[in-house]
Design an enzyme around this catalytic site. Structure first.
Site, PDB file in Angstrom:
ATOM      1  N   ARG A   1       0.844  -1.211   0.000  1.00  0.00           N
ATOM      2  CA  ARG A   1       0.000   0.000   0.000  1.00  0.00           C
ATOM      3  C   ARG A   1       0.875   1.255   0.000  1.00  0.00           C
ATOM      4  NH1 ARG A   1      -3.814  -3.263   3.099  1.00  0.00           N
ATOM      5  NH2 ARG A   1      -2.626  -2.998   5.005  1.00  0.00           N
TER       6      ARG A   1
ATOM      7  N   PHE B   1     -11.032  -3.842  -6.214  1.00  0.00           N
ATOM      8  CA  PHE B   1     -11.086  -4.715  -5.035  1.00  0.00           C
ATOM      9  C   PHE B   1     -10.569  -3.914  -3.831  1.00  0.00           C
ATOM     10  CE2 PHE B   1      -9.999  -7.285  -8.807  1.00  0.00           C
ATOM     11  CZ  PHE B   1     -11.061  -8.168  -8.859  1.00  0.00           C
TER      12      PHE B   1
ATOM     13  N   ASP C   1     -15.489  -1.925  -5.211  1.00  0.00           N
ATOM     14  CA  ASP C   1     -15.585  -3.201  -4.488  1.00  0.00           C
ATOM     15  C   ASP C   1     -17.019  -3.706  -4.600  1.00  0.00           C
ATOM     16  OD1 ASP C   1     -13.564  -4.586  -2.241  1.00  0.00           O
ATOM     17  OD2 ASP C   1     -15.672  -5.161  -2.011  1.00  0.00           O
TER      18      ASP C   1
ATOM     19  N   ASP D   1      -6.186  -5.948  -6.669  1.00  0.00           N
ATOM     20  CA  ASP D   1      -5.843  -6.771  -5.493  1.00  0.00           C
ATOM     21  C   ASP D   1      -7.022  -7.705  -5.198  1.00  0.00           C
ATOM     22  OD1 ASP D   1      -4.609  -7.790  -3.257  1.00  0.00           O
ATOM     23  OD2 ASP D   1      -5.160  -6.108  -1.957  1.00  0.00           O
TER      24      ASP D   1
ATOM     25  N   CYS E   1      -3.112 -13.407  -4.210  1.00  0.00           N
ATOM     26  CA  CYS E   1      -2.925 -13.950  -2.856  1.00  0.00           C
ATOM     27  C   CYS E   1      -3.268 -15.443  -2.827  1.00  0.00           C
ATOM     28  CB  CYS E   1      -3.752 -13.166  -1.840  1.00  0.00           C
ATOM     29  SG  CYS E   1      -5.520 -13.262  -2.144  1.00  0.00           S
TER      30      CYS E   1
HETATM   31  N1  SAH Z   1      -6.689  -4.092  -1.319  1.00  0.00           N
HETATM   32  C1  SAH Z   1      -7.438  -4.310  -0.106  1.00  0.00           C
HETATM   33  C2  SAH Z   1      -7.787  -5.766   0.121  1.00  0.00           C
HETATM   34  C3  SAH Z   1      -8.626  -6.399  -0.974  1.00  0.00           C
HETATM   35  S1  SAH Z   1      -9.382  -7.880  -0.504  1.00  0.00           S
HETATM   36  C4  SAH Z   1      -6.680  -3.715   1.065  1.00  0.00           C
HETATM   37  O1  SAH Z   1      -5.543  -3.263   0.876  1.00  0.00           O
HETATM   38  O2  SAH Z   1      -7.229  -3.692   2.170  1.00  0.00           O
HETATM   39  C5  SAH Z   1     -10.398  -8.267  -1.842  1.00  0.00           C
HETATM   40  C6  SAH Z   1     -11.675  -7.460  -1.973  1.00  0.00           C
HETATM   41  O3  SAH Z   1     -12.289  -7.846  -3.181  1.00  0.00           O
HETATM   42  C7  SAH Z   1     -12.723  -7.647  -0.904  1.00  0.00           C
HETATM   43  O4  SAH Z   1     -13.032  -6.412  -0.330  1.00  0.00           O
HETATM   44  C8  SAH Z   1     -13.978  -8.202  -1.641  1.00  0.00           C
HETATM   45  O5  SAH Z   1     -15.202  -7.652  -1.180  1.00  0.00           O
HETATM   46  C9  SAH Z   1     -13.705  -7.745  -3.035  1.00  0.00           C
HETATM   47  N2  SAH Z   1     -14.283  -8.540  -4.132  1.00  0.00           N
HETATM   48  C10 SAH Z   1     -14.343  -9.883  -4.266  1.00  0.00           C
HETATM   49  N3  SAH Z   1     -14.833 -10.237  -5.468  1.00  0.00           N
HETATM   50  C11 SAH Z   1     -15.087  -9.088  -6.136  1.00  0.00           C
HETATM   51  C12 SAH Z   1     -15.569  -8.777  -7.440  1.00  0.00           C
HETATM   52  N4  SAH Z   1     -15.872  -9.734  -8.312  1.00  0.00           N
HETATM   53  N5  SAH Z   1     -15.688  -7.492  -7.778  1.00  0.00           N
HETATM   54  C13 SAH Z   1     -15.374  -6.502  -6.901  1.00  0.00           C
HETATM   55  N6  SAH Z   1     -14.885  -6.746  -5.664  1.00  0.00           N
HETATM   56  C14 SAH Z   1     -14.736  -8.007  -5.292  1.00  0.00           C
END
Ligand code: SAH
Length: 396
Positions: free
Chosen positions: A211, A227, A249, A299, A339
């Site tokens: 980040r 995401f 998201d 992500d 991940c």
């Molecule tokens: N980058 C973030 C962590 C991301 S975790 C950080 O630094 O905190 C992954 C995220 O993807 C979650 O919030 C989940 O709600 C979202 N997600 C999962 N599938 C998705 C999709 N198809 N479209 C949009 N968001 C999605």
């Protein structure tokens, strides 16, 4: 201690300090779930001690290697693990850190995350479950300024070990109950952590370094943070002087917290937008409308939960990366992550290579990232290195 005998010729991986013994490698053992057993080769050589789990494919998880290994001293293991994070407590950058990272810290199936005085654990092995009270008490003793230790039981991996999943998903084990939201500091940003309903134990601590590193490249940029969860990358981009940040998201709850996080720190230059959408669809919408960005962050959640799902997952990664690569302005930056533990760095690089070729654009690798230092992986247990990132710049 009861004895577990391995099948003939199955001692190599334990001798190589790998912590897992699969069911197919076990000749005999009559221990109960969660018991510590002495592990012997077929020829009678003692190889170490491990936590037994009769319902799991991972029949034993090693908690000590070699002929001298004894029943583990839980308090000592927890104290040592916390002690290895002393540097995190010695500076003001953050007050949120992973204190125990499972196998890499010799406590297989134990995760403990510290959020400003409150520790939230996940126990995903039978041995971890059997020892959880002791682990929590040791955390209470060793974690600096610890006010309480609780656990989240809604982790699917518990089912593989014959443990209950999802019933009373949040339980306090010792000390105070945490508040509804815990406010943590991470560098120039602040985040509210919902330890009861948030993902994992509430926050993605593993992306802390990424980040900061990615955000720092966003000065003057138009940023699409895909995401976004509670806003992490987008808020670091804003702090670095991004002109515009779109946080996307699928979870409205996550976006609601992201908006609150924006207002925890006063800055006024960036145009912040929050969009509830499926990223696969949103990227296509941007393509169809001809919208372009200086920086895109991808992500996603774990697409491959095991090797069996890898090929399908690979298509998902290729899809979003290809779309994102095409949406970048000249010299734009793509920060992209996986991940999925089953996805190797080599395969991830190959996917990015193919996406770049299909996008018809040249990219240079500016940096690569991995999970933060408080999420170590054992050198003899590469499966523990699950989080991989690449920061790429289009050269047009
Ligand atoms: N980058 C973030 C962590 C991301 S975790 C950080 O630094 O905190 C992954 C995220 O993807 C979650 O919030 C989940 O709600 C979202 N997600 C999962 N599938 C998705 C999709 N198809 N479209 C949009 N968001 C999605």
């Amino acid at each position: 201690m009861k004895k577990l005998i391995l099948k003939k010729g199955r001692e190599r991986s334990v001798k190589n300090l790998h912590p897992w013994v699969f069911s197919g490698g076990v000749e005999s053992c009559d221990a109960q779930a969660g018991e510590t057993v002495e592990v012997f080769s077929f020829t009678g050589e003692k190889l170490g001690v491990g936590w037994y789990s009769p319902d799991s494919q991972l029949r034993v998880r090693m908690v000590g290697f070699g002929a001298e290994a004894k029943e583990p001293d839980i308090a000592m293991l927890v104290g040592a693990s916390v002690g290895r994070r002393a540097d995190f407590f010695g500076n003001a950058y953050t007050n949120a850190v992973r204190l125990i990272n499972a196998e890499a810290d010799m406590l297989p199936g134990v995760v403990a995350d510290y959020y400003a005085g409150f520790v939230v654990c996940q126990f995903t092995s039978a041995g971890a479950e059997a020892n959880k009270k002791q682990i929590a008490e040791a955390l209470m003793m060793f974690a600096p300024f610890c006010r309480g230790v609780s656990e989240r039981t809604d982790v699917k991996d518990r089912l593989k070990e014959g443990l209950k999943c999802g019933e009373n998903p949040f339980t306090n084990i010792v000390g105070e109950e945490p508040p509804e939201f815990i406010e943590i500091t991470e560098g120039v940003c602040k985040f509210l952590v919902d330890v009861r309903n948030g993902h994992k134990t509430g926050f993605y601590l593993d992306q802390r370094d990424a980040r900061a590193a990615v955000g720092a490249l966003a000065n003057g940029a138009d940023v699409l943070n895909c995401f976004s969860y509670t806003g992490g990358f987008g808020l670091f981009a804003r702090a670095a002087g991004a002109t515009k940040v779109i946080q996307v998201d699928i979870s409205q709850e996550a976006l609601d917290i992201a908006k609150k996080n924006e207002h925890l720190v006063h800055m006024c230059m960036t145009d912040m937008q929050y969009i509830k959408s499926d990223v696969f669809e949103y990227l296509r919408k941007c393509r169809d409308e001809g919208v372009k960005f200086d920086m895109i962050i991808l992500d996603p959640p774990k697409f491959a939960s095991s090797k069996a799902h890898l090929m399908k997952a690979a298509r998902g990664y290729k899809d979003i990366n290809l779309l994102a690569m095409k949406l970048l302005k000249p010299n734009g930056i793509l920060a992209t992550f996986s991940c999925s533990g089953a996805m190797t760095r080599e395969l991830f690089d190959k996917i990015l290579f193919e996406a770049a070729v299909d996008a018809g654009r040249a990219f240079q690798v500016i940096s690569t990232t991995r999970q933060g230092m408080d999420h170590p992986s054992a050198i003899t247990f590469p499966e523990g290195h699950y989080l991989k990132g690449s920061v790429l710049r289009a050269i047009d």
